[in-house]
Scaffold this active site. Structure first.
Site, PDB file in Angstrom:
ATOM      1  N   GLY A  46       0.843  -1.185   0.000  1.00 19.67           N
ATOM      2  CA  GLY A  46       0.000   0.000   0.000  1.00 19.67           C
ATOM      3  C   GLY A  46       0.880   1.237   0.000  1.00 19.67           C
ATOM      4  O   GLY A  46       2.040   1.177   0.422  1.00 19.67           O
ATOM      5  N   GLN A  51       2.925  10.019   1.278  1.00 21.00           N
ATOM      6  CA  GLN A  51       4.226   9.350   1.341  1.00 21.00           C
ATOM      7  C   GLN A  51       5.131   9.695   0.158  1.00 21.00           C
ATOM      8  O   GLN A  51       6.337   9.454   0.212  1.00 21.00           O
ATOM      9  CB  GLN A  51       4.039   7.826   1.406  1.00 21.00           C
ATOM     10  CG  GLN A  51       3.363   7.373   2.686  1.00 21.00           C
ATOM     11  CD  GLN A  51       3.310   5.872   2.749  1.00 21.00           C
ATOM     12  OE1 GLN A  51       2.391   5.264   2.223  1.00 21.00           O
ATOM     13  NE2 GLN A  51       4.311   5.257   3.359  1.00 21.00           N
ATOM     14  N   CYS A  99       6.118   0.253   7.565  1.00 19.57           N
ATOM     15  CA  CYS A  99       5.682   1.415   6.792  1.00 19.57           C
ATOM     16  C   CYS A  99       6.846   1.920   5.950  1.00 19.57           C
ATOM     17  O   CYS A  99       7.969   2.043   6.459  1.00 19.57           O
ATOM     18  CB  CYS A  99       5.204   2.517   7.733  1.00 19.57           C
ATOM     19  SG  CYS A  99       4.702   4.029   6.880  1.00 19.57           S
ATOM     20  N   LEU A 100       6.571   2.216   4.696  1.00 19.25           N
ATOM     21  CA  LEU A 100       7.633   2.688   3.796  1.00 19.25           C
ATOM     22  C   LEU A 100       8.159   4.063   4.212  1.00 19.25           C
ATOM     23  O   LEU A 100       9.226   4.470   3.748  1.00 19.25           O
ATOM     24  CB  LEU A 100       7.114   2.735   2.355  1.00 19.25           C
ATOM     25  CG  LEU A 100       6.707   1.377   1.767  1.00 19.25           C
ATOM     26  CD1 LEU A 100       6.073   1.564   0.395  1.00 19.25           C
ATOM     27  CD2 LEU A 100       7.898   0.426   1.679  1.00 19.25           C
ATOM     28  N   HIS A 141      -4.152   1.153   7.720  1.00 18.96           N
ATOM     29  CA  HIS A 141      -2.829   1.801   7.676  1.00 18.96           C
ATOM     30  C   HIS A 141      -2.811   2.948   6.664  1.00 18.96           C
ATOM     31  O   HIS A 141      -2.346   4.055   6.976  1.00 18.96           O
ATOM     32  CB  HIS A 141      -1.783   0.732   7.327  1.00 18.96           C
ATOM     33  CG  HIS A 141      -0.378   1.232   7.276  1.00 18.96           C
ATOM     34  ND1 HIS A 141       0.590   0.834   8.174  1.00 18.96           N
ATOM     35  CD2 HIS A 141       0.227   2.105   6.436  1.00 18.96           C
ATOM     36  CE1 HIS A 141       1.731   1.459   7.882  1.00 18.96           C
ATOM     37  NE2 HIS A 141       1.545   2.229   6.832  1.00 18.96           N
ATOM     38  N   GLU A 142      -3.333   2.677   5.471  1.00 18.31           N
ATOM     39  CA  GLU A 142      -3.299   3.704   4.419  1.00 18.31           C
ATOM     40  C   GLU A 142      -4.271   4.848   4.725  1.00 18.31           C
ATOM     41  O   GLU A 142      -3.957   6.019   4.485  1.00 18.31           O
ATOM     42  CB  GLU A 142      -3.600   3.082   3.049  1.00 18.31           C
ATOM     43  CG  GLU A 142      -2.618   1.988   2.618  1.00 18.31           C
ATOM     44  CD  GLU A 142      -1.160   2.385   2.744  1.00 18.31           C
ATOM     45  OE1 GLU A 142      -0.829   3.564   2.540  1.00 18.31           O
ATOM     46  OE2 GLU A 142      -0.330   1.518   3.081  1.00 18.31           O
ATOM     47  N   HIS A 145      -2.770   7.261   7.018  1.00 14.41           N
ATOM     48  CA  HIS A 145      -1.843   8.206   6.368  1.00 14.41           C
ATOM     49  C   HIS A 145      -2.571   9.479   5.931  1.00 14.41           C
ATOM     50  O   HIS A 145      -2.016  10.572   6.012  1.00 14.41           O
ATOM     51  CB  HIS A 145      -1.179   7.568   5.144  1.00 14.41           C
ATOM     52  CG  HIS A 145       0.061   6.795   5.455  1.00 14.41           C
ATOM     53  ND1 HIS A 145       1.167   7.372   6.035  1.00 14.41           N
ATOM     54  CD2 HIS A 145       0.380   5.501   5.253  1.00 14.41           C
ATOM     55  CE1 HIS A 145       2.117   6.451   6.183  1.00 14.41           C
ATOM     56  NE2 HIS A 145       1.672   5.304   5.718  1.00 14.41           N
TER      57      HIS A 145
HETATM   58 ZN    ZN Z   1       2.756   3.577   5.816  1.00 15.06          ZN
END
Ligand code: ZN
Length: 188
Positions: A46, A51, A99-100, A141-142, A145
Site C-alpha cells: 500500500g 508518502q 511502513c515505507l 494503515h493507508e 496516512h
Molecule cells: Zn505507511
C-alpha cells in the site's frame, strides 16, 4: 511512469490531514501511475499520496490474500468503517506491521479485524469493499496516512518507546528526508 522518492517520518505532509481530491484529471492519473510504480518498486502492499510528498486523499494497494484473491486498486477520498479493535496485547509475529515512511522497521500493532472501504476509483466510480485480516489492516494503515497518522503513532508500550528510539537513532523525525526505491537500500 516513474518511481518517486518516499518521504520519511518527520516530513510535515505525513503528519497532517491530507486535502480532499477535487477533480480526477491527468495530473491525478499520472500521480496514481507513479504511486503504483513506486509501491511495486519499494516493494509495498500500500502507498498513500502523502508518502510521495503529495497532500491529497489518495492511496493505492496491491495485496494477494491467502485465498489467492488479489486486492488491487486506487482509493480516492476514501471513507473507512472499522469494527472495534480486539483487546489485549499485539502478537509479535502476526501483528507485525511496517511502513515505507519508517523504512526497515517493524513493530506489532493491534488492528481491527474487519473494515469497510468506500472510495472513488480513477474513473470516478464509487465502490465499496469489505475486508478482513491483512487487507483490513492495509486499509486502516493507508487511511491513517490520509489523517496524518503513522502506525508508529498508534503503538502501545513498550513498542512505542522502541519505535521512538529507532527513529532517533536513524536521525529521522525531522523534515527533508526521503529514500528512492531501487536506489537506496534502507532495509538493513
Ligand atoms: Zn505507511
Amino acid at each position: 511512469m516513474a518511481v518517486l522518492p518516499i518521504v520519511i517520518t518527520g516530513e510535515p505532509v505525513l503528519h497532517q490531514r491530507a486535502a480532499e481530491v477535487g477533480t480526477i484529471d491527468d495530473a491525478l492519473r499520472r500521480l496514481v501511475d507513479d504511486m503504483l510504480d513506486t509501491m511495486a518498486a519499494a516493494p509495498g502492499v500500500g502507498l498513500a499520496a502523502p508518502q510521495v510528498g503529495v497532500d491529497a486523499r489518495v492511496f493505492v494497494y496491491d495485496y494477494t490474500d491467502d485465498d489467492d484473491v488479489r486486492w488491487h486498486g486506487v482509493a480516492i477520498n476514501p471513507e473507512l468503517l472499522v469494527s472495534p479493535p480486539p483487546l489485549g496485547e499485539p502478537d509479535d509475529v502476526d501483528d507485525s506491521e511496517g511502513c515505507l515512511s519508517v523504512p526497515g522497521e517493524r513493530f506489532p500493532l493491534r488492528r481491527s479485524d474487519r473494515a469497510v472501504l468506500r472510495a472513488t476509483d480513477l474513473e470516478g466510480v464509487e465502490y465499496e469493499l469489505e475486508a478482513t485480516g491483512w487487507v483490513a489492516r492495509i486499509f486502516q494503515h493507508e487511511f491513517d496516512h490520509l489523517e496524518g497518522v503513522l502506525y508508529v503513532d498508534r503503538l502501545a508500550h513498550p513498542h512505542s518507546k522502541a519505535a521512538a528510539k529507532a527513529v532517533r537513532k536513524r536521525s529521522w523525525g525531522v523534515p527533508g528526508q526521503s529514500w528512492l526505491p531501487g536506489r537506496d537500500d534502507l532495509e538493513g
